[in-house]
Scaffold this motif. Structure first.
Motif, mmCIF file in Angstrom:
data_model
loop_
_atom_site.group_PDB
_atom_site.id
_atom_site.type_symbol
_atom_site.label_atom_id
_atom_site.label_comp_id
_atom_site.label_asym_id
_atom_site.label_seq_id
_atom_site.Cartn_x
_atom_site.Cartn_y
_atom_site.Cartn_z
ATOM 1 N N ASN A 87 36.902 32.426 27.783
ATOM 2 C CA ASN A 87 36.166 33.577 28.308
ATOM 3 C C ASN A 87 35.463 33.259 29.618
ATOM 4 O OD1 ASN A 87 35.453 33.922 24.934
ATOM 5 N ND2 ASN A 87 36.721 35.382 26.011
ATOM 6 N N THR A 88 36.038 32.359 30.375
ATOM 7 C CA THR A 88 35.455 31.966 31.648
ATOM 8 C C THR A 88 36.548 31.806 32.700
ATOM 9 O OG1 THR A 88 34.124 30.294 32.792
ATOM 10 C CG2 THR A 88 35.532 29.521 30.988
ATOM 11 N N ILE A 89 36.153 31.999 33.956
ATOM 12 C CA ILE A 89 37.095 31.775 35.051
ATOM 13 C C ILE A 89 36.830 30.438 35.733
ATOM 14 C CG2 ILE A 89 37.672 34.183 35.473
ATOM 15 C CD1 ILE A 89 35.579 34.153 37.740
ATOM 16 N N GLU A 90 35.938 29.658 35.152
ATOM 17 C CA GLU A 90 35.672 28.339 35.696
ATOM 18 C C GLU A 90 36.959 27.508 35.663
ATOM 19 O OE1 GLU A 90 32.731 24.648 34.617
ATOM 20 O OE2 GLU A 90 32.018 26.681 34.207
ATOM 21 N N HIS A 119 52.618 38.990 39.285
ATOM 22 C CA HIS A 119 53.904 39.223 39.939
ATOM 23 C C HIS A 119 55.047 39.248 38.930
ATOM 24 C CE1 HIS A 119 52.593 38.110 44.307
ATOM 25 N NE2 HIS A 119 51.708 38.881 43.688
ATOM 26 N N SER A 120 54.930 38.479 37.828
ATOM 27 C CA SER A 120 55.998 38.443 36.817
ATOM 28 C C SER A 120 56.209 39.799 36.148
ATOM 29 C CB SER A 120 55.707 37.372 35.757
ATOM 30 O OG SER A 120 54.820 37.833 34.754
ATOM 31 N N VAL A 121 55.180 40.657 36.200
ATOM 32 C CA VAL A 121 55.303 41.993 35.596
ATOM 33 C C VAL A 121 55.406 43.081 36.665
ATOM 34 C CG1 VAL A 121 54.175 41.296 33.452
ATOM 35 C CG2 VAL A 121 52.785 42.314 35.276
ATOM 36 N N GLY A 122 55.610 42.672 37.918
ATOM 37 C CA GLY A 122 55.840 43.642 38.982
ATOM 38 C C GLY A 122 54.613 44.094 39.742
ATOM 39 N N TRP A 123 53.448 43.523 39.463
ATOM 40 C CA TRP A 123 52.229 43.910 40.173
ATOM 41 C C TRP A 123 52.097 43.025 41.411
ATOM 42 C CZ3 TRP A 123 47.785 44.959 36.144
ATOM 43 C CH2 TRP A 123 48.239 45.900 35.211
ATOM 44 N N ARG A 124 52.835 43.345 42.443
ATOM 45 C CA ARG A 124 52.982 42.486 43.613
ATOM 46 C C ARG A 124 51.863 42.628 44.644
ATOM 47 N NH1 ARG A 124 56.747 38.967 42.722
ATOM 48 N NH2 ARG A 124 58.461 39.696 41.446
ATOM 49 N N LYS A 125 51.013 43.636 44.535
ATOM 50 C CA LYS A 125 49.928 43.812 45.502
ATOM 51 C C LYS A 125 48.724 42.922 45.185
ATOM 52 C CE LYS A 125 51.185 48.433 46.948
ATOM 53 N NZ LYS A 125 50.779 49.819 47.071
ATOM 54 N N HIS A 126 48.788 42.216 44.069
ATOM 55 C CA HIS A 126 47.693 41.336 43.672
ATOM 56 C C HIS A 126 47.873 39.965 44.332
ATOM 57 C CE1 HIS A 126 47.304 44.489 40.730
ATOM 58 N NE2 HIS A 126 46.216 43.939 40.240
ATOM 59 N N ASP A 127 47.028 39.689 45.337
ATOM 60 C CA ASP A 127 47.045 38.352 45.925
ATOM 61 C C ASP A 127 45.863 37.568 45.361
ATOM 62 O OD1 ASP A 127 44.667 38.936 47.468
ATOM 63 O OD2 ASP A 127 45.913 39.783 49.049
ATOM 64 N N GLU A 128 45.820 36.273 45.642
ATOM 65 C CA GLU A 128 44.787 35.421 45.043
ATOM 66 C C GLU A 128 43.376 35.895 45.378
ATOM 67 O OE1 GLU A 128 45.375 31.144 45.355
ATOM 68 O OE2 GLU A 128 47.535 31.495 45.444
ATOM 69 N N GLU A 129 43.152 36.335 46.598
ATOM 70 C CA GLU A 129 41.819 36.784 47.009
ATOM 71 C C GLU A 129 41.367 38.002 46.185
ATOM 72 O OE1 GLU A 129 39.952 38.932 50.894
ATOM 73 O OE2 GLU A 129 41.212 37.156 51.267
ATOM 74 N N LYS A 130 42.264 38.976 46.035
ATOM 75 C CA LYS A 130 41.921 40.171 45.249
ATOM 76 C C LYS A 130 41.723 39.834 43.778
ATOM 77 C CE LYS A 130 44.258 43.414 48.281
ATOM 78 N NZ LYS A 130 45.476 44.172 48.520
ATOM 79 N N PHE A 153 38.090 39.466 39.112
ATOM 80 C CA PHE A 153 37.628 38.699 37.949
ATOM 81 C C PHE A 153 36.179 38.267 38.105
ATOM 82 C CE2 PHE A 153 41.921 38.829 36.525
ATOM 83 C CZ PHE A 153 41.842 38.671 35.149
ATOM 84 N N ASN A 154 35.765 37.925 39.313
ATOM 85 C CA ASN A 154 34.366 37.575 39.534
ATOM 86 C C ASN A 154 33.440 38.763 39.308
ATOM 87 O OD1 ASN A 154 33.751 34.757 40.297
ATOM 88 N ND2 ASN A 154 35.371 35.102 41.793
ATOM 89 N N LEU A 155 33.921 39.970 39.556
ATOM 90 C CA LEU A 155 33.101 41.167 39.365
ATOM 91 C C LEU A 155 33.200 41.756 37.953
ATOM 92 C CD1 LEU A 155 33.747 42.875 42.819
ATOM 93 C CD2 LEU A 155 31.614 41.811 42.020
ATOM 94 N N SER A 156 34.015 41.166 37.101
ATOM 95 C CA SER A 156 34.193 41.678 35.736
ATOM 96 C C SER A 156 33.129 41.102 34.807
ATOM 97 C CB SER A 156 35.587 41.319 35.219
ATOM 98 O OG SER A 156 36.567 41.974 36.009
ATOM 99 N N ASP A 157 32.694 41.921 33.855
ATOM 100 C CA ASP A 157 31.665 41.512 32.903
ATOM 101 C C ASP A 157 32.228 40.712 31.732
ATOM 102 O OD1 ASP A 157 29.452 43.080 34.121
ATOM 103 O OD2 ASP A 157 30.745 44.753 33.591
ATOM 104 N N VAL A 158 33.443 41.027 31.352
ATOM 105 C CA VAL A 158 34.062 40.424 30.174
ATOM 106 C C VAL A 158 35.458 39.944 30.571
ATOM 107 C CG1 VAL A 158 34.854 40.884 27.821
ATOM 108 C CG2 VAL A 158 32.742 41.932 28.636
ATOM 109 N N ALA A 178 37.218 43.322 31.518
ATOM 110 C CA ALA A 178 36.551 44.602 31.299
ATOM 111 C C ALA A 178 35.292 44.682 32.142
ATOM 112 C CB ALA A 178 36.203 44.774 29.825
ATOM 113 N N LEU A 179 34.929 45.914 32.462
ATOM 114 C CA LEU A 179 33.658 46.219 33.111
ATOM 115 C C LEU A 179 32.832 46.999 32.110
ATOM 116 C CD1 LEU A 179 34.967 47.508 36.562
ATOM 117 C CD2 LEU A 179 34.236 45.198 35.979
#
Length: 139
Positions: free
Chosen positions: A7-10, A22-33, A38-43, A59-60
């Motif tokens: 439950n952490t992004i550390e 990208h494996s599921v076709g969501w290609r507009k997601h780059d590392e920065e985004k 994830f940093n702005l997510s509560d859960v 989740a937010l």
């Protein structure tokens, strides 16, 4: 396969997260985004097979009344193995005291979310800036 949940992004491998999107076709997601959302997510829930990320969700929430689940994504090679259920279960456990939890299912995944306890809303509404998403989800 030995799935564990964190439950952490550390120490998260952001390039691996991008590969999964990208494996599921969501290609507009780059590392920065990805890092930003994830940093702005509560859960956060991240599924690992040994030390390799294979799926995640976030989740937010306002912490009292409402929450919204986003980006439940399982690497294509790991789909249909119960990992999505584990991720949703963990997110909902973290949101157990929240009165209302929303999510928007990606097209074709409605039955999965129904099986894990979600129902269609009578009054759900949205607006999308992207015309393709408007066509897919609203028309």
């Amino acid at each position: 396969m030995n799935i564990s949940i964190a439950n952490t992004i550390e120490n998260v491998d952001w390039s691996r997260m991008k590969e999964i999107y990208h494996s599921v076709g969501w290609r507009k997601h780059d590392e920065e985004k990805i890092k930003k959302v994830f940093n702005l997510s509560d859960v956060i829930t991240i599924a690992y097979d040994e030390n390799k990320i294979v799926g995640f969700g976030r989740a937010l929430s306002d912490g009292i009344f409402n929450a919204a689940i986003y980006d439940v994504v399982i690497e294509d090679l790991y789909q249909n193995k119960g990992i999505g259920q584990q991720i949703i279960g963990d997110l909902l456990a973290q949101l157990k005291d929240i009165s209302c939890v929303h999510l928007v299912a990606t097209t074709g995944n409605e039955e999965f979310y129904h099986k894990v306890g979600f129902s269609k809303t009578k009054t759900g509404m949205a607006r999308y800036l992207n015309p393709a998403l408007t066509k897919e989800y609203l028309e």
